[in-house]
Design a protein around this motif. Sequence first.
Motif, mmCIF file in Angstrom:
data_model
loop_
_atom_site.group_PDB
_atom_site.id
_atom_site.type_symbol
_atom_site.label_atom_id
_atom_site.label_comp_id
_atom_site.label_asym_id
_atom_site.label_seq_id
_atom_site.Cartn_x
_atom_site.Cartn_y
_atom_site.Cartn_z
ATOM 1 N N THR A 42 -2.101 -3.763 30.692
ATOM 2 C CA THR A 42 -3.562 -4.417 30.721
ATOM 3 C C THR A 42 -4.468 -3.009 30.367
ATOM 4 N N SER A 78 -6.685 -11.893 27.385
ATOM 5 C CA SER A 78 -5.904 -12.791 28.395
ATOM 6 C C SER A 78 -4.877 -13.206 27.963
ATOM 7 N N SER A 135 -1.259 -12.419 29.650
ATOM 8 C CA SER A 135 -0.254 -13.428 30.319
ATOM 9 C C SER A 135 1.061 -13.052 29.416
ATOM 10 N N GLN A 175 -6.885 -3.429 27.281
ATOM 11 C CA GLN A 175 -8.372 -3.002 27.580
ATOM 12 C C GLN A 175 -8.886 -2.007 26.813
ATOM 13 N N GLN A 177 -12.924 -12.415 26.538
ATOM 14 C CA GLN A 177 -11.476 -11.803 26.630
ATOM 15 C C GLN A 177 -10.587 -12.806 26.369
ATOM 16 N N ASP A 178 -10.697 -13.801 25.527
ATOM 17 C CA ASP A 178 -9.779 -14.976 25.487
ATOM 18 C C ASP A 178 -8.512 -14.299 24.990
#
Lengths: 329, 448
Positions: B38, B151, B155, B42, B147-148
């Motif tokens: 993550t 994410s 996922s 990010q 942030q599609d």
Amino acid sequence: MRKIIALMLCCLAGVAGAQDWEDQKTFAGAASEITVRVLSSTDTSVFAPLIQSFVSDNPSISVEYLVTGTADVDRRFRADPAEFDVVISSAMDLQLKLANDGFAAVLDTADHPDWAVWRQSLFGFTIEPAAIVINRAAFDGVAVPQTRQALIEALRTRPDVFQGRVGTYDVRRSGLGYLFATQDARASDTYWRLMEILGGLNVRLYCCSGDMINDLGEGRIAVAYNVLGSYAKARIDDRLQVILPSDFQTTMMRTVLVSDLTEKRPAAIAFLQHLLASGAQKDARAPLPLLDPTADATATIGLDPALLTYLDTLKRRNFLKAWEDAVIQ
Amino acid sequence: MNSPASSGSLRVRLSAWLIGGAAVLGLILFFAVRSYATDVAQKGQDQILAAAAASILDAARLTDGTVDLDMPYAAFSMLNTSSDDRVFYAIRQDGTFLSGYADLPDQASRFETVAYNGANVRSVFAERRLIGVNGPSVVSITLAQTQDGLSETLSQISRNAALLGLGFFVLAAGLSYWVTSWTVGQLSRLTASVTRRGPADLSPFERPVPAEMLPLVGSLNSLMGRLDGSLQRSEDFIAEAAHRVRTPLATVRSYAEVTLQRVDKEENRSAMRSMIRAIDESSRAAGQLLDHAMIAFRADHLTRDPLDLVDLVKEQVMRLTPVADMKDIDLSLFGDDQVPYSGDPILIQNAVRNLIDNALKYSPAERTVTITVASKPTPNIEVCDQGPGIAESELQTVSGRFARGKNAIGTVGSGLGLTIVGDVAMAHGGQLTLSNRPQGGLCARLSL
């Protein structure tokens, strides 16, 4: 009784007048239950076959087709997004900004090639390059220019013929004209040279492709730069010749989106699906160059956030200033 | 024997700790990988946002105190993601809005995640100081992106991290189970090899065991060695003692016999007879102790010779018939004609002699002692008398060493007879069972 009817007619006329559309037509379904309001920048004449096939396939839905300029489409829709169910425009940048700003519904239905979809909310369904259209009479006995450079030469050589008889979009008023102009300017400096020449020839500025083609057909102008070839072809006029410049082409997609605030979402989606499916079926009835979803990605203007660049206030101000400096002399 | 209290299962405890540990490690792995990924993802988005913001600011010029910004096409182009993330921005000069989205607020820190236009956006803030003729001016940009894409990536990473953690757990759990089984298996093997041993097998364990179990097996071996030694010493001592007592007893008895012939006075004769009986008893006990020592030795090194039980019993019956005649007791032999068996003949002779001897001792005169030899279900010899029998409560205990029934008082005996029979039976893998006959009398059955 007569008075009442007169009053009603008067009111209707008043309503219609208040909206002030370029064109407005309702295609009634055989067993119409709801009406989808489509806001579009494409002339009814070229779009009608698509709507008629939709209405005959879906008799329970009527389509109210409202036509106005690309910039006006954007303005009206932003002003009242709940008023319209489907928005169609050839100004990809304005459409992308609508989707970016959250006006477009995100649909999980359409099975469409990646390069012609943005965020599952903006779908390209026609694909056509900007063209140079000439009146053959003006080039009688002279070589027809195939590139922008050749066009510049031709205009320079015979300024007397072309003085006041060249036309292009007024990029200040037309969204599509602005898109074409900015993409041309991005691709090559030739664009600015051409604009200088056009400015020198006292170019006529138009809001829409249709008007330009009309004037071209009637001989009022001899050359139209950056128009939609499909309009010229739709006229089936021997006097006109469509040139797709061979140096580089600016290819745009007409895009369609469903309003996020629509109350007729299923019907609006059905209409959108019909537009996309018509391209898949290579619907011969449509004069529009429908996008074949099975075809490979073509060099179109990309549907990506970079389209927002020229919509930036400062950027637009700079571009229009440069354009005016070149064209308005 | 008391079974020791259990402090819980080693297998369960090992498995629980190892598998529980694996689960915890798997979870830690999952969260560590996910948080790391993550972070990296990010940072990736942040870097692109920062680069785009920098390239936009780079295009800013200050002319006559006004900021002019010729937005580079590449700036937004580089923000294109596979999930078509939305982009918002606001350009300000000294805090005054110039272009973009006016309601996108300026922010205090460089990177922030905020809610804007119905979505969570990652936002970068950057500013640049421009020096113009009228003094300096600061142009700032807030550039935000949904942030599609991130994410989606996250996922995917989460899914992979979960698979990794799960795989690790399954592998570790499998290994734990295997290791636990193997470890407990070593203990089980040792237990089995202890259990499998005969009652008198006190030889050391020779099979290889894991290093950690060597001290246990070593202690066990040394314990058994000491036990063996002490048993051996006591058997030797008893045999030696019995042997040394028997000869003087025989001498004393013959003197007593001679003396009995010489005295006439009735009370003296009766005293002498009591004396002779006591000597007999001692002598018999000494003999049986010797027998017992001999049996213990032979049972340890059992030899099996083919023999016929009927022949063997007949011989003993013949040898004991004179004793039976003296008491007017009839010895009758029943059963199969031949019962072939393979065992130590001396031990079995000894056992049979003790059985018949016992029966003769407790049987009243003018009665019959019945001896049955049968091959079914297992070769067995049963000797039944018509004596008083044994109280039901004593049936189990009377064959113990030096144990005697309550009604044995007044009868010559050492309490070793049935012990010898029991030992012989056990050495041959059989047993001695005692039961009272419904019509009176005791049946002793030697099953081999």
